[in-house]
Design a protein around this motif. Sequence first.
Motif, PDB file in Angstrom:
ATOM      1  N   GLU A   3       0.793  -1.220   0.000  1.00  0.00           N
ATOM      2  CA  GLU A   3       0.000   0.000   0.000  1.00  0.00           C
ATOM      3  C   GLU A   3       0.826   1.271   0.000  1.00  0.00           C
ATOM      4  N   HIS A   4       2.005   1.182   0.576  1.00  0.00           N
ATOM      5  CA  HIS A   4       2.769   2.420   0.694  1.00  0.00           C
ATOM      6  C   HIS A   4       3.198   2.928  -0.668  1.00  0.00           C
ATOM      7  N   GLU A   5       3.015   4.232  -0.851  1.00  0.00           N
ATOM      8  CA  GLU A   5       3.425   4.850  -2.100  1.00  0.00           C
ATOM      9  C   GLU A   5       4.695   5.633  -1.860  1.00  0.00           C
ATOM     10  N   ALA A   6       5.692   5.372  -2.634  1.00  0.00           N
ATOM     11  CA  ALA A   6       6.915   6.175  -2.528  1.00  0.00           C
ATOM     12  C   ALA A   6       6.641   7.569  -3.049  1.00  0.00           C
ATOM     13  N   GLU A   7       7.333   8.561  -2.474  1.00  0.00           N
ATOM     14  CA  GLU A   7       7.005   9.934  -2.818  1.00  0.00           C
ATOM     15  C   GLU A   7       7.545  10.372  -4.163  1.00  0.00           C
ATOM     16  N   GLN A   8       8.627   9.734  -4.592  1.00  0.00           N
ATOM     17  CA  GLN A   8       9.227  10.262  -5.825  1.00  0.00           C
ATOM     18  C   GLN A   8       8.330  10.013  -7.017  1.00  0.00           C
ATOM     19  N   GLY A   9       8.278  10.996  -7.897  1.00  0.00           N
ATOM     20  CA  GLY A   9       7.472  10.855  -9.107  1.00  0.00           C
ATOM     21  C   GLY A   9       8.066   9.855 -10.083  1.00  0.00           C
ATOM     22  N   VAL A  10       9.323   9.461  -9.810  1.00  0.00           N
ATOM     23  CA  VAL A  10       9.987   8.571 -10.756  1.00  0.00           C
ATOM     24  C   VAL A  10       9.314   7.208 -10.782  1.00  0.00           C
ATOM     25  N   LEU A  11       8.616   6.881  -9.675  1.00  0.00           N
ATOM     26  CA  LEU A  11       7.972   5.577  -9.639  1.00  0.00           C
ATOM     27  C   LEU A  11       6.608   5.656 -10.301  1.00  0.00           C
ATOM     28  N   GLY A  12       6.599   5.567 -11.607  1.00  0.00           N
ATOM     29  CA  GLY A  12       5.321   5.485 -12.298  1.00  0.00           C
ATOM     30  C   GLY A  12       4.601   6.804 -12.368  1.00  0.00           C
ATOM     31  N   SER A  13       3.349   6.733 -12.558  1.00  0.00           N
ATOM     32  CA  SER A  13       2.611   7.927 -12.928  1.00  0.00           C
ATOM     33  C   SER A  13       1.944   8.618 -11.754  1.00  0.00           C
ATOM     34  N   LYS A  14       2.249   8.203 -10.563  1.00  0.00           N
ATOM     35  CA  LYS A  14       1.601   8.871  -9.437  1.00  0.00           C
ATOM     36  C   LYS A  14       2.156  10.287  -9.297  1.00  0.00           C
ATOM     37  N   THR A  24       6.577   1.971   5.722  1.00  0.00           N
ATOM     38  CA  THR A  24       7.313   1.649   4.514  1.00  0.00           C
ATOM     39  C   THR A  24       7.992   0.298   4.701  1.00  0.00           C
ATOM     40  N   VAL A  25       8.649  -0.124   3.648  1.00  0.00           N
ATOM     41  CA  VAL A  25       9.373  -1.391   3.738  1.00  0.00           C
ATOM     42  C   VAL A  25      10.491  -1.297   4.781  1.00  0.00           C
ATOM     43  N   GLU A  26      10.921  -0.062   5.075  1.00  0.00           N
ATOM     44  CA  GLU A  26      11.951   0.126   6.117  1.00  0.00           C
ATOM     45  C   GLU A  26      11.473  -0.394   7.453  1.00  0.00           C
ATOM     46  N   VAL A  27      10.212  -0.086   7.765  1.00  0.00           N
ATOM     47  CA  VAL A  27       9.657  -0.540   9.039  1.00  0.00           C
ATOM     48  C   VAL A  27       9.658  -2.062   9.101  1.00  0.00           C
ATOM     49  N   LEU A  28       9.265  -2.674   8.014  1.00  0.00           N
ATOM     50  CA  LEU A  28       9.260  -4.137   7.956  1.00  0.00           C
ATOM     51  C   LEU A  28      10.665  -4.691   8.184  1.00  0.00           C
ATOM     52  N   LEU A  29      11.633  -4.040   7.552  1.00  0.00           N
ATOM     53  CA  LEU A  29      13.019  -4.491   7.712  1.00  0.00           C
ATOM     54  C   LEU A  29      13.511  -4.308   9.138  1.00  0.00           C
ATOM     55  N   GLN A  30      13.044  -3.227   9.793  1.00  0.00           N
ATOM     56  CA  GLN A  30      13.441  -3.028  11.186  1.00  0.00           C
ATOM     57  C   GLN A  30      12.966  -4.184  12.051  1.00  0.00           C
ATOM     58  N   ARG A  31      11.740  -4.621  11.815  1.00  0.00           N
ATOM     59  CA  ARG A  31      11.239  -5.761  12.585  1.00  0.00           C
ATOM     60  C   ARG A  31      12.076  -7.002  12.322  1.00  0.00           C
ATOM     61  N   LEU A  32      12.346  -7.252  11.040  1.00  0.00           N
ATOM     62  CA  LEU A  32      13.160  -8.421  10.689  1.00  0.00           C
ATOM     63  C   LEU A  32      14.527  -8.338  11.353  1.00  0.00           C
ATOM     64  N   SER A  33      15.085  -7.114  11.385  1.00  0.00           N
ATOM     65  CA  SER A  33      16.390  -6.940  12.031  1.00  0.00           C
ATOM     66  C   SER A  33      16.309  -7.244  13.509  1.00  0.00           C
ATOM     67  N   PHE A  34      15.248  -6.783  14.141  1.00  0.00           N
ATOM     68  CA  PHE A  34      15.064  -7.056  15.561  1.00  0.00           C
ATOM     69  C   PHE A  34      15.010  -8.554  15.818  1.00  0.00           C
ATOM     70  N   PHE A  35      14.238  -9.264  14.993  1.00  0.00           N
ATOM     71  CA  PHE A  35      14.163 -10.718  15.165  1.00  0.00           C
ATOM     72  C   PHE A  35      15.542 -11.344  15.019  1.00  0.00           C
ATOM     73  N   HIS A  36      16.244 -10.916  13.978  1.00  0.00           N
ATOM     74  CA  HIS A  36      17.533 -11.534  13.686  1.00  0.00           C
ATOM     75  C   HIS A  36      18.545 -11.270  14.790  1.00  0.00           C
ATOM     76  N   THR A  37      18.607 -10.011  15.241  1.00  0.00           N
ATOM     77  CA  THR A  37      19.550  -9.662  16.315  1.00  0.00           C
ATOM     78  C   THR A  37      19.235 -10.447  17.578  1.00  0.00           C
ATOM     79  N   THR A  38      17.949 -10.519  17.916  1.00  0.00           N
ATOM     80  CA  THR A  38      17.574 -11.230  19.134  1.00  0.00           C
ATOM     81  C   THR A  38      17.979 -12.690  19.058  1.00  0.00           C
TER      82      THR A  38
END
Lengths: 220, 438
Positions: B215-226, B243-257
Amino acid sequence: MYFCVFFFNTPQPSVVSKVTLFRNLKESSRVAMEFGEESSPALAFEKNAFELTVEDVYDISYVIGRDLLKISSTGEEVSDLQFRIVRVLEMFETLVNKYNLSVEELKMERDNLKAELDRIIREGSSSSGQTGQTVGANQLVVDLNDPNRPRFTMQELKEVLQERNQLKAQLMVAQEELQLYKSGILPQSEPTMVDVDLSTPPATEDSSSTVNEKTTIGKL
Amino acid sequence: MEQQQKQDKTIRKLKKQLKLYMKKVEDLEANARQTISSSDTSMPVRPVHIARKEKEFQGMLEFKEDDTGHLLKNLVVDLKPRGVAVSFTPGLPAFIIFMCLRYADSVNDDRRLSTLLNSTISSIKGVIKRKGNDFEVVSFWLANTCRLMHCLKQYSGDEVFMVHNTAKQNEQCLANFELTEYHQLFGDLAIQIYRQIIKSMENILLPLIIPCMLEHEAEQGVLGSKPTGLRKRSPSCPDEALTVEVLLQRLSFFHTTMSQHGMDSDIIKQVVKQQFYIISAVTLNNLLLRKDMCSWGKGLQIRYNVWQLDEWLSERELSGCGAKETLEPLIQAAQLLQIKKNTEADAKAICSMCSSLTTAQIVKILTLYTPVIEFEERVSNTFITTIKNLLKDRAESSNLMMDAKKIFSVTFPFTPSSVALETIQIPASLNLGFLIRV
């Protein structure tokens, strides 16, 4: 202008058990880590001592433990060293925890007292709206133009009343003597001047009345 | 006169005796001094430090059978997965239990041994049951259960497991009992805990996957016609952009733990693979249901997010774990959204490209495909029919949805430890003072 504020019924600051406080602290630092504050274990070493949390202490333990594992050879020497390091880290954990808890508690108490203070100021100012002046309990506002305003101190009042009582007593004595002279019990000589301890004008009044009495007595 | 003489005699006699005794005493003293001095000369002149011989520990912990409950309460039931002692030495609870086991084995007490083993298993089960939603607790006990299981094998005396042992470790193998049955029991326990860890991670990840991946839309206009001004925020979390960053933060937390708990890297890799599978399946299933997600721009966004996930795998040195492969269906779906869908040649290209997608899925995506740009047309029905014809020879399931609940079967390869048991001293914070280091 400063005023004294008296607390009559000091309400207790909201009691938060230490357990809840500890849990909240731990939770917030863990949540901070979860939400990716980029706090990798090594960063705990860079932190200011007073900003350390217990989670940082655990990260430090992990890093040191791992480093020691790399250099550990078999033998008691490293084992004792490891054990002592763990002991120190345990003490460190206790101190960091205590420190953070104390800071939180003091902050809460300070905030509670501040809120209390604000509340009382507000209450005080709403009741003494006309004079525009805040009055504490046991205080009186005196209008300086009021003719019936209190002017004398307690001490002055006491002295005046004592004098009056004394005078009254002397007057009674003098009147009794006069009666005796009138009824002829006492000899008709110059009535002894009663020693009156007065320096005020009433003395002259007395002397004129005794003159009258003299004439009356003379007549008899 | 006579008396005087007698007395004189007595006096002389007594004096003689006195002299005799005095001499005797002197002689004795001289002898004594002599012996002392003679022994003095045999010792070195300077004082010598008598070194106490260092007690050699054998890597065992003595405990009474009555202490078992107390031991497990402090070490399993009440133990927090985050602490100085357990962070310092990953797997410490496992080592401690094993050292107690070794003691029971050394005194040939089978009852003490079996009580300890059975109570350990039930205590761990209890903890997982009560705190199964707490990822940290579950991860901690997965790591420690595996470590205990590995210890049982490593010190079993079985040569297969002794390949990487030091000489000292070989000496410490179990002397009296064979516990092969317990290898299996602990293995089953580990599988149980593994299932639970996947579940607890799923609970945390599920609310994030669709907002972050789709669902998240990147802000840059370079990604398609939005248009660049359009910022979409997930309705569920107004505070931070998911954003996908948040998802990665969770994955990082799991991995570090998991790493800090000392979990075997083999197991961590399997967990990560499972995580990625869940992300892939949930995202694809959602895509297959939503028309608004099937656009060229979305395809690009998804590919970007997948690329981020891949980067994360490289950073964490997990590239070979099979996680990337689980993302294939999603990658192909994204490519399908971007590829041209007009000619017969295009159809052939699609069929060869989408090897991980079922016919039903390909057709659904093509049907849902929504062009954003005005002059682009929807996918024609004839095109879809062409695709179907090309794919009709495939032998596959007719499933539309991926099975998001599928859990890959897990294995626990033997991972010996180089930790020397005789060097382990129990930290005070574990409150296990009743154990005696042997």
